[in-house]
Design a protein around this motif. Structure first.
Motif, mmCIF file in Angstrom:
data_model
loop_
_atom_site.group_PDB
_atom_site.id
_atom_site.type_symbol
_atom_site.label_atom_id
_atom_site.label_comp_id
_atom_site.label_asym_id
_atom_site.label_seq_id
_atom_site.Cartn_x
_atom_site.Cartn_y
_atom_site.Cartn_z
ATOM 1 N N MET A 1 22.535 42.975 50.297
ATOM 2 C CA MET A 1 23.324 41.923 49.657
ATOM 3 C C MET A 1 23.871 40.975 50.726
ATOM 4 O O MET A 1 24.355 41.394 51.762
ATOM 5 N N ILE A 2 23.805 39.698 50.453
ATOM 6 C CA ILE A 2 24.316 38.673 51.365
ATOM 7 C C ILE A 2 25.815 38.545 51.144
ATOM 8 O O ILE A 2 26.272 38.399 50.014
ATOM 9 N N ASP A 3 26.580 38.597 52.255
ATOM 10 C CA ASP A 3 28.017 38.422 52.077
ATOM 11 C C ASP A 3 28.335 36.939 51.942
ATOM 12 O O ASP A 3 27.602 36.066 52.406
ATOM 13 N N SER A 4 29.443 36.633 51.288
ATOM 14 C CA SER A 4 29.790 35.247 50.975
ATOM 15 C C SER A 4 30.040 34.420 52.238
ATOM 16 O O SER A 4 29.710 33.236 52.268
ATOM 17 N N GLN A 5 30.613 35.030 53.279
ATOM 18 C CA GLN A 5 30.851 34.263 54.508
ATOM 19 C C GLN A 5 29.535 33.781 55.101
ATOM 20 O O GLN A 5 29.437 32.629 55.539
ATOM 21 N N HIS A 6 28.541 34.639 55.136
ATOM 22 C CA HIS A 6 27.242 34.242 55.671
ATOM 23 C C HIS A 6 26.622 33.147 54.803
ATOM 24 O O HIS A 6 26.064 32.169 55.311
ATOM 25 N N PHE A 7 26.737 33.297 53.503
ATOM 26 C CA PHE A 7 26.208 32.297 52.573
ATOM 27 C C PHE A 7 26.826 30.925 52.848
ATOM 28 O O PHE A 7 26.119 29.926 53.010
ATOM 29 N N PHE A 8 28.159 30.860 52.917
ATOM 30 C CA PHE A 8 28.819 29.577 53.121
ATOM 31 C C PHE A 8 28.585 29.028 54.521
ATOM 32 O O PHE A 8 28.481 27.812 54.701
ATOM 33 N N GLN B 1 25.791 29.381 56.198
ATOM 34 C CA GLN B 1 24.443 28.798 56.112
ATOM 35 C C GLN B 1 24.473 27.474 55.350
ATOM 36 O O GLN B 1 23.819 26.511 55.738
ATOM 37 N N TYR B 2 25.250 27.446 54.274
ATOM 38 C CA TYR B 2 25.374 26.229 53.479
ATOM 39 C C TYR B 2 25.956 25.090 54.324
ATOM 40 O O TYR B 2 25.449 23.965 54.306
ATOM 41 N N LEU B 3 27.022 25.376 55.065
ATOM 42 C CA LEU B 3 27.642 24.342 55.907
ATOM 43 C C LEU B 3 26.707 23.891 57.022
ATOM 44 O O LEU B 3 26.664 22.698 57.352
ATOM 45 N N GLN B 4 25.956 24.814 57.597
ATOM 46 C CA GLN B 4 24.988 24.450 58.633
ATOM 47 C C GLN B 4 23.909 23.538 58.050
ATOM 48 O O GLN B 4 23.514 22.556 58.676
ATOM 49 N N LEU B 5 23.442 23.858 56.864
ATOM 50 C CA LEU B 5 22.452 23.017 56.189
ATOM 51 C C LEU B 5 23.024 21.625 55.946
ATOM 52 O O LEU B 5 22.380 20.613 56.233
ATOM 53 N N SER B 6 24.243 21.568 55.432
ATOM 54 C CA SER B 6 24.869 20.291 55.124
ATOM 55 C C SER B 6 25.035 19.433 56.378
ATOM 56 O O SER B 6 24.716 18.236 56.371
#
Length: 145
Positions: free
Chosen positions: A1-8, A10-15
């Motif tokens: 399972m992906i933890d939410s901190q890693h998810f966000f 990655q999202y911020l890095q993408l943005s």
């Protein structure tokens, strides 16, 4: 399972990467992402007040005011005549319409390279997730007021 901190993270890095690279593509037309989003908003929604743009972009009013001033100096937008001086509406000029076309083509071409290899189904899932998170953020904003 992906933890939410890693998810966000990655999202911020993408943005950040997306915005940085889009700025490089828009630079050929003398534009930045912050200017492009206002031109794009006006093209899609028609004349608007600064408050409407602030609400859409979810940024501070002074930030939008500075960017709008720069666009106005370049004759890409114009303040419309109004009987109510408190509600200044702005719209694209003919030069702003032309800039929209140039930048829209550059943005679309760049976006195509970013999503190459992403299926329509994956895009639909991603959009649904983003919409759910946006709805939650809006609820958070309401709860804090």
């Amino acid at each position: 399972m992906i933890d939410s901190q890693h998810f966000f993270h990655q999202y911020l890095q993408l943005s950040r990467s997306f915005t940085k690279n889009l700025n490089e593509h828009l630079a050929a037309h003398g534009m930045f992402h912050s200017q492009w989003v206002i031109i794009h908003f006006l093209k899609r929604n028609g004349p608007a007040t600064l408050s409407e743009i602030v609400q859409y972009l979810n940024v501070e009013k002074p930030t939008v005011t500075r960017t709008v001033s720069r666009l106005e100096e370049r004759n890409l937008i114009v303040q419309l005549e109004s009987t109510d001086k408190r509600l200044k509406r702005i719209d694209l000029t003919k030069a702003g319409e032309e800039m929209y076309e140039l930048c829209n083509e550059a943005a679309l071409n760049y976006e195509k390279t970013v999503i190459a290899g992403v299926t329509e189904e994956e895009m639909t899932i991603a959009m649904n997730v983003i919409k759910k998170m946006q709805k939650q953020l809006q609820q958070e904003d309401v709860d804090q007021t």
